[in-house]
Design an enzyme around this catalytic site. Structure first.
Site, short mmCIF file in Angstrom:
data_model
loop_
_atom_site.label_atom_id
_atom_site.label_comp_id
_atom_site.label_asym_id
_atom_site.label_seq_id
_atom_site.Cartn_x
_atom_site.Cartn_y
_atom_site.Cartn_z
NE ARG A 58 -0.66 0.81 4.83
CZ ARG A 58 -0.12 -0.01 5.70
NH1 ARG A 58 -0.14 -1.30 5.49
NH2 ARG A 58 0.45 0.45 6.78
CG HIS A 314 12.91 -5.39 9.41
ND1 HIS A 314 11.60 -5.79 9.26
CD2 HIS A 314 13.56 -6.47 9.91
CE1 HIS A 314 11.46 -7.03 9.66
NE2 HIS A 314 12.64 -7.47 10.07
CG ASP A 315 7.74 -5.04 7.73
OD1 ASP A 315 8.61 -5.65 8.40
OD2 ASP A 315 6.97 -5.61 6.95
CB THR A 316 9.57 -5.77 12.48
OG1 THR A 316 8.83 -6.73 11.74
CG2 THR A 316 9.38 -6.02 13.97
CB THR A 383 1.94 -11.93 7.65
OG1 THR A 383 0.99 -11.14 6.94
CG2 THR A 383 2.12 -13.26 6.95
CG ASN A 420 11.03 -13.85 13.08
OD1 ASN A 420 11.74 -13.07 13.70
ND2 ASN A 420 10.81 -13.74 11.80
N GLY A 532 -1.45 -4.81 12.55
CA GLY A 532 -2.80 -5.24 12.22
C GLY A 532 -3.38 -6.23 13.20
#
Length: 610
Positions: A58, A314-316, A383, A420, A532
């Site tokens: 997005r 890194h999105d995290t 995810t 993780n 999310g």
């Protein structure tokens, strides 16, 4: 994403008395100032959540204001982003991804123009480990492989036979995962025709040399991770941002630099990697100005000559930067400060002896050394779920290695000490397949409501089992795991399966949180869930019960907020209350002023087996 930062107006935030937008909170205290600017971001994510079991990328516009600092997020574009089987394996369609980004930037420019504001920056974040190869002319040689492809299944064991896991961990501090970039590179270098197959007829030396010259790896001049590929296309500059580079297995977790010694050892053991070190780009820290948007893209999108900043790519790492963690006593705050040295947890200076030391030194958690230190854990839930602590130095002890914790880099010289956990991938895949079977989308809220009424704690499956990694056939694999654990105790229904998945996730979260605290030498007092998955009330409640700790859920768009705020600081649009650079505490105060987290208290005498 377009972030608009507004200066104070009068004695308080405009509109604060009328109440914030849905899901947002009015500011509580003054923490900094900002100019009336907005900062664009390009989050490229797989945003499978509890409320939408789909995989998407997005680009969003963001409206924000600072009074202390308040940021509102408004989505302006969304596009599919999922791997597909092409050229004999699972790949990402990078060109489709790029087209979606350019379209989103064009829309963001239109929205910004309509509001009469100038764009001050662009930043990119995405998932980790996956990468593309550029040739000498800077062209992408092939679509990037997806980490879920099975080609690395046997590579990890081959690598560990020559370089034991303990030697990797002592340098990169990464947990053992089959898809780390290092393993992917070894797999690519072993290929003969770029598709993982040996070229027929290449038996003699000349034919073999010709075949080797035909591989993607042999023609690669540079390796760029996915967000760095996008930044390169935006600017023409080739760099690697450190938070994502830390997931490659080639970075020294203590020095935040490429480990020349580790790369050289890898090449000695796998000569087919060739000049690997020369193919690794310059490293940059979050907040670095990479370059201006290319003139042709500035014209095409209507954005003009906008600077592109390295954020926590890194999105995290971006999500953790925006996690509203409390400031720990003694924690260092100077943005862009010197990186940790030899005092990383479990590391000794030359000649120093500390036999049997089990707890990290004072820099490991960035807190006071006297007494039991306290910290809040985070779960970046989507995810994947990334569960851990923010520390000032890596924890590289044998106990940490045996517990399979990872040390990935974060904002302002920090370390994201985490594990993780498979996350909502399993549930999302089940929902996707159930929807396909029904010929209509599954009503997820109704499913979760029914799951909440199912008896809890009857069966826990190993959500980190590698049998759940690949897509396809997920409901059947979940049922098989249930049957192995509790063949008579769980009905073969969708709500029952969903409850087992969520019970198992909550139990896994609790185990990881408590173990992280033990290994880092801190007492975990709360859990912050962002992303999310923070919208999943049932999972939040189960996590509080399993961990015996309060769970604070939100913000949902933590990655976008972290991206925007790092850019705003770098652009000079966001400062501290003293007029200097905004600190990490200032960034998080902005998050707290912008969101309304929900709190779930643990129920006395309840909890899931951990």
């Amino acid at each position: 994403m377009l972030g608009v930062l507004h200066p104070p107006a009068g004695d308080g935030p405009a509109g604060a008395d009328a109440g914030p937008p849905a899901g947002q909170a009015a500011p509580a205290e003054r923490v900094g100032t900002a100019s009336a600017e907005r900062v664009g971001t390009v989050p490229v994510e797989r945003s499978g959540t509890a409320s939408a079991g789909v995989v998407r990328g997005r680009t969003d516009p963001v409206r924000g204001r600072t009074d202390p600092v308040r940021v509102e997020l408004v989505e302006c574009g969304r596009f599919p982003n999922g791997p597909a089987v092409t050229d004999g394996g699972l790949h990402w369609d990078f060109e489709a991804l790029w087209d979606g980004i350019v379209t989103g930037l064009r829309e963001a420019a239109s929205i910004a123009s309509g509001r009469g504001l100038d764009v001050r920056g662009i930043g990119v974040d995405s998932w980790a480990v996956d990468h593309g190869f550029l040739d000498d002319d800077g062209a992408l040689l092939a679509q990037p492989w997806c980490y879920r492809d099975a080609r690395t299944d046997a590579v990890r064991e081959r690598v560990y036979e020559r370089i034991p896991f303990a030697e990797h961990y002592a340098v990169n501090g990464l947990q053992d995962l089959p898809f780390t970039s290092l393993f992917q590179l070894v797999a690519s270098a072993a290929e003969r025709d770029g598709r993982g197959q040996a070229v027929p007829g290449a038996a003699d030396a000349d034919a073999a040399a010709d075949a080797e010259r035909a591989t993607d790896w042999s023609r690669a001049a540079l390796v760029l991770l996915v967000p760095d590929l996008i930044t390169y296309r935006l600017t023409g500059r080739r760099v690697a941002e450190v938070t994502n580079a830390s997931t490659t297995g080639l970075l020294d977790a203590r020095t935040r630099t490429w480990s020349d010694a580790h790369v050289e050892r890898l090449v000695r053991e796998f000569p087919e990697l060739g000049d690997l070190r020369s193919r690794l780009p310059e490293l940059v820290e979050p907040g670095t100005a990479v370059g201006d948007l290319r003139p042709d893209l500035g014209d095409e999108t209507g954005l003009g000559a906008v600077p592109v900043f390295a954020v926590c790519s890194h999105d995290t790492a971006s999500a953790v930067a925006a996690a509203p963690l409390p400031q720990a006593a003694g924690q260092r705050e100077a943005p862009g400060r010197e990186t940790p040295g030899r005092e990383a947890a479990g590391q000794e200076s030359p000649g120093q002896e500390s036999p049997g030391r089990e707890t990290p030194g004072r820099e490991a958690a960035g807190q006071e050394t006297t007494g039991q230190r306290e910290a809040a854990a985070y779960i970046s839930s989507g995810t994947w779920s990334l569960v851990g602590l923010e520390l000032d130095a890596p924890v590289l002890t044998p106990a940490s290695r045996e517990a399979n914790f990872t040390n990935e880099l974060g904002i302002d010289g920090t370390v994201r000490y985490l594990r993780n956990v498979m996350g909502l991938w399993i549930l999302n895949e089940c929902v996707r397949e159930w929807s396909e079977a029904d010929g209509a989308p599954v009503d997820l809220p109704a499913l979760l409501e029914k799951a909440a009424r199912e008896p809890g704690g009857r069966c826990l499956i190993d959500v980190d089992g590698e049998e759940f990694l690949a897509p396809g056939g997920m409901p059947g694999r979940v049922r098989a795991a249930i049957d192995r654990r509790a063949p008579q105790g769980v009905a073969d229904t969708r709500p029952a399966a969903a409850r087992v998945i969520l019970d198992s996730l909550a139990a896994a979260y609790a185990r990881v949180v408590h173990r992280a605290g033990q290994l880092a030498g801190v007492e975990v007092t709360a859990i912050h869930v962002v992303g999310g998955g923070s919208q999943n009330d049932l999972l939040n409640r189960l996590t509080a019960e399993a961990a015996g700790l309060p769970v604070h859920a939100g913000p949902v768009e933590a990655t976008a907020l972290g991206n925007v705020l790092v850019q705003a600081r770098a652009a000079g649009a966001l400062t501290g209350s003293d007029g200097g650079p905004a600190s990490r505490a200032d960034l998080r105060a902005a998050v707290r002023a912008s969101t309304a987290p929900r709190t779930y208290e643990p129920t006395p005498s309840r909890g899931l087996p951990a």
